[in-house]
Design a protein around this motif. Structure first.
Motif, PDB file in Angstrom:
ATOM      1  N   GLY A  22       0.798  -1.208   0.000  1.00 41.06           N
ATOM      2  CA  GLY A  22       0.000   0.000   0.000  1.00 41.06           C
ATOM      3  C   GLY A  22       0.835   1.263   0.000  1.00 41.06           C
ATOM      4  O   GLY A  22       2.036   1.227   0.192  1.00 41.06           O
ATOM      5  N   GLY A  23       0.211   2.352  -0.274  1.00 36.07           N
ATOM      6  CA  GLY A  23       0.749   3.700  -0.199  1.00 36.07           C
ATOM      7  C   GLY A  23       2.241   3.917  -0.315  1.00 36.07           C
ATOM      8  O   GLY A  23       2.879   3.481  -1.253  1.00 36.07           O
ATOM      9  N   SER A  24       2.782   4.601   0.665  1.00 32.15           N
ATOM     10  CA  SER A  24       4.183   4.974   0.597  1.00 32.15           C
ATOM     11  C   SER A  24       5.052   4.042   1.426  1.00 32.15           C
ATOM     12  O   SER A  24       6.161   4.362   1.798  1.00 32.15           O
ATOM     13  CB  SER A  24       4.336   6.407   1.102  1.00 32.15           C
ATOM     14  N   GLU A  25       4.526   2.902   1.702  1.00 31.24           N
ATOM     15  CA  GLU A  25       5.211   1.908   2.535  1.00 31.24           C
ATOM     16  C   GLU A  25       6.321   1.206   1.749  1.00 31.24           C
ATOM     17  O   GLU A  25       6.608   0.040   1.928  1.00 31.24           O
ATOM     18  CB  GLU A  25       4.193   0.863   3.010  1.00 31.24           C
ATOM     19  N   ILE A  26       6.925   1.922   0.843  1.00 30.50           N
ATOM     20  CA  ILE A  26       7.772   1.276  -0.131  1.00 30.50           C
ATOM     21  C   ILE A  26       9.172   0.962   0.361  1.00 30.50           C
ATOM     22  O   ILE A  26       9.630  -0.158   0.281  1.00 30.50           O
ATOM     23  CB  ILE A  26       7.894   2.128  -1.411  1.00 30.50           C
ATOM     24  N   ARG A  27       9.823   1.950   0.850  1.00 33.73           N
ATOM     25  CA  ARG A  27      11.238   1.781   1.153  1.00 33.73           C
ATOM     26  C   ARG A  27      11.514   0.924   2.383  1.00 33.73           C
ATOM     27  O   ARG A  27      12.578   0.378   2.524  1.00 33.73           O
ATOM     28  CB  ARG A  27      11.905   3.155   1.305  1.00 33.73           C
ATOM     29  N   ARG A  28      10.555   0.881   3.254  1.00 37.10           N
ATOM     30  CA  ARG A  28      10.752   0.054   4.446  1.00 37.10           C
ATOM     31  C   ARG A  28      10.693  -1.419   4.091  1.00 37.10           C
ATOM     32  O   ARG A  28      10.984  -2.275   4.911  1.00 37.10           O
ATOM     33  CB  ARG A  28       9.681   0.373   5.495  1.00 37.10           C
ATOM     34  N   THR A  29      10.329  -1.701   2.883  1.00 37.23           N
ATOM     35  CA  THR A  29      10.253  -3.101   2.463  1.00 37.23           C
ATOM     36  C   THR A  29      11.496  -3.522   1.679  1.00 37.23           C
ATOM     37  O   THR A  29      11.572  -4.642   1.207  1.00 37.23           O
ATOM     38  CB  THR A  29       9.023  -3.317   1.556  1.00 37.23           C
ATOM     39  N   MET A  30      12.424  -2.613   1.552  1.00 36.58           N
ATOM     40  CA  MET A  30      13.616  -2.916   0.754  1.00 36.58           C
ATOM     41  C   MET A  30      14.536  -3.912   1.483  1.00 36.58           C
ATOM     42  O   MET A  30      14.968  -3.669   2.596  1.00 36.58           O
ATOM     43  CB  MET A  30      14.368  -1.619   0.480  1.00 36.58           C
ATOM     44  N   PRO A  31      14.824  -5.012   0.842  1.00 34.52           N
ATOM     45  CA  PRO A  31      15.654  -6.053   1.473  1.00 34.52           C
ATOM     46  C   PRO A  31      17.097  -5.594   1.547  1.00 34.52           C
ATOM     47  O   PRO A  31      17.737  -5.371   0.520  1.00 34.52           O
ATOM     48  CB  PRO A  31      15.515  -7.241   0.509  1.00 34.52           C
ATOM     49  N   LEU A  32      17.605  -5.474   2.769  1.00 34.44           N
ATOM     50  CA  LEU A  32      18.921  -4.859   2.931  1.00 34.44           C
ATOM     51  C   LEU A  32      19.849  -5.605   3.866  1.00 34.44           C
ATOM     52  O   LEU A  32      21.051  -5.612   3.673  1.00 34.44           O
ATOM     53  CB  LEU A  32      18.745  -3.447   3.487  1.00 34.44           C
ATOM     54  N   PHE A  33      19.302  -6.251   4.884  1.00 35.77           N
ATOM     55  CA  PHE A  33      20.144  -6.761   5.950  1.00 35.77           C
ATOM     56  C   PHE A  33      20.287  -8.282   5.952  1.00 35.77           C
ATOM     57  O   PHE A  33      19.292  -8.999   5.932  1.00 35.77           O
ATOM     58  CB  PHE A  33      19.573  -6.329   7.299  1.00 35.77           C
ATOM     59  N   PRO A  34      21.520  -8.750   6.038  1.00 34.58           N
ATOM     60  CA  PRO A  34      21.762 -10.178   6.189  1.00 34.58           C
ATOM     61  C   PRO A  34      21.409 -10.600   7.606  1.00 34.58           C
ATOM     62  O   PRO A  34      21.287  -9.759   8.499  1.00 34.58           O
ATOM     63  CB  PRO A  34      23.255 -10.309   5.934  1.00 34.58           C
ATOM     64  N   ILE A  35      21.278 -11.873   7.780  1.00 41.56           N
ATOM     65  CA  ILE A  35      20.782 -12.379   9.056  1.00 41.56           C
ATOM     66  C   ILE A  35      21.693 -12.025  10.228  1.00 41.56           C
ATOM     67  O   ILE A  35      21.217 -11.785  11.348  1.00 41.56           O
ATOM     68  CB  ILE A  35      20.529 -13.902   8.987  1.00 41.56           C
ATOM     69  N   GLY A  36      22.971 -11.952   9.967  1.00 42.01           N
ATOM     70  CA  GLY A  36      23.928 -11.636  11.036  1.00 42.01           C
ATOM     71  C   GLY A  36      23.645 -10.289  11.671  1.00 42.01           C
ATOM     72  O   GLY A  36      23.679 -10.142  12.901  1.00 42.01           O
ATOM     73  N   ILE A  37      23.362  -9.312  10.848  1.00 46.78           N
ATOM     74  CA  ILE A  37      23.045  -7.969  11.340  1.00 46.78           C
ATOM     75  C   ILE A  37      21.710  -7.967  12.070  1.00 46.78           C
ATOM     76  O   ILE A  37      21.571  -7.368  13.132  1.00 46.78           O
ATOM     77  CB  ILE A  37      22.995  -6.982  10.161  1.00 46.78           C
ATOM     78  N   VAL A  38      20.758  -8.667  11.497  1.00 46.89           N
ATOM     79  CA  VAL A  38      19.427  -8.719  12.101  1.00 46.89           C
ATOM     80  C   VAL A  38      19.502  -9.352  13.484  1.00 46.89           C
ATOM     81  O   VAL A  38      18.819  -8.925  14.413  1.00 46.89           O
ATOM     82  CB  VAL A  38      18.450  -9.491  11.194  1.00 46.89           C
TER      83      VAL A  38
END
Lengths: 131, 131
Positions: free
Chosen positions: A2-18
């Motif tokens: 939906g809407g502007s919820e775009i960038r928060r869905t960008m896959p960026l972090f490997p599991i180690g960081i998470v």
DNA sequence: AATATTATGTTAGCTTTTCTAACGTGAAAT
DNA sequence: ATTTCACGTTAGAAAAGCTAACATAATATT
């Protein structure tokens, strides 16, 4: 989607960081995925890549677990949360920007290094980790 | 190291992601590091971990290179940029929060899932990639 | 009380990703 | 004509992540 919820869905972090950000073990994170509480993206090589939204969810999951709720319960609750934030769009539906567009935008603003324009930015939970 | 410039320095991104975000090859990124234009953190296992600041710098470097400036020049320019944003602190010096403190804070705000408090957030260049 | 389920820990073997080091290269500078 | 610069490419090693499987302490169920 939906809407502007775009960038928060960008896959960026490997599991180690998470693991560090959410203070969870890899086993836990993968277990939650097994139970479909999260669905992180994958690289071509099948490595998990998490978005900010994914991390938010993990933090929620962690919290709910600490409250004694089990997988099934958490799944229900997270489903509801999704509902709520879904189509309650009072927010203007901004056009989605491509990576290229974003970069060119960035470049322009970047050349005046000091004053950073506060333009059209909204911030959420995890963004707190940055800045 | 001044002011509230804390979280943007958090090492989070592996080189693969940075390549995508900045549209640079691994070779380029490593080359810039050789020339001390950036100094990304390392994991225990010696893998590079980049912060948002690092990525900002990479974008600046890229732009300056495209303008025909060479390593030496860029180094000077980036040094100046650093000066400028350094001790011109009109900004209140907030106390630094530990990861634990951040997480507990997060948890509390997270339980009301919908309304996200806009509290004490400022956003910069690359944060644009998120949200 | 005995058994089953849950939410993890742990281990093994394998693949992907990243690392350094080295050599190659076209364009520009000298 | 040679260097220098800003990379490309390759090789070999190591780290980080993957799945699958078995182990286990708490808790729930029968």
């Amino acid at each position: 989607m939906g809407g502007s919820e775009i960038r928060r869905t960008m896959p960026l972090f490997p599991i180690g960081i998470v693991m560090q950000l959410a203070d969870l073990t890899a086993r836990q994170i993968r277990y939650y995925e097994e139970h479909e509480l999260i669905s992180p993206a994958r690289t071509e090589g099948n490595r998990r890549l998490f978005s900010l939204n994914d991390i938010d969810r993990l933090l929620e999951i962690k919290d709910l677990l600490e409250q004694g709720i089990n997988m099934a319960g958490i799944k229900k609750i997270l489903a509801v949360n999704h509902m709520e934030s879904a189509d309650s769009d009072l927010v203007a539906k901004k056009p989605e920007l491509s990576d290229e567009q974003l970069r060119t935008l960035l470049k322009k603003e970047m050349l005046s290094p000091g004053k950073i324009s506060r333009s059209s930015l909204r911030a959420g939970d995890l963004s707190r980790f940055f800045r």
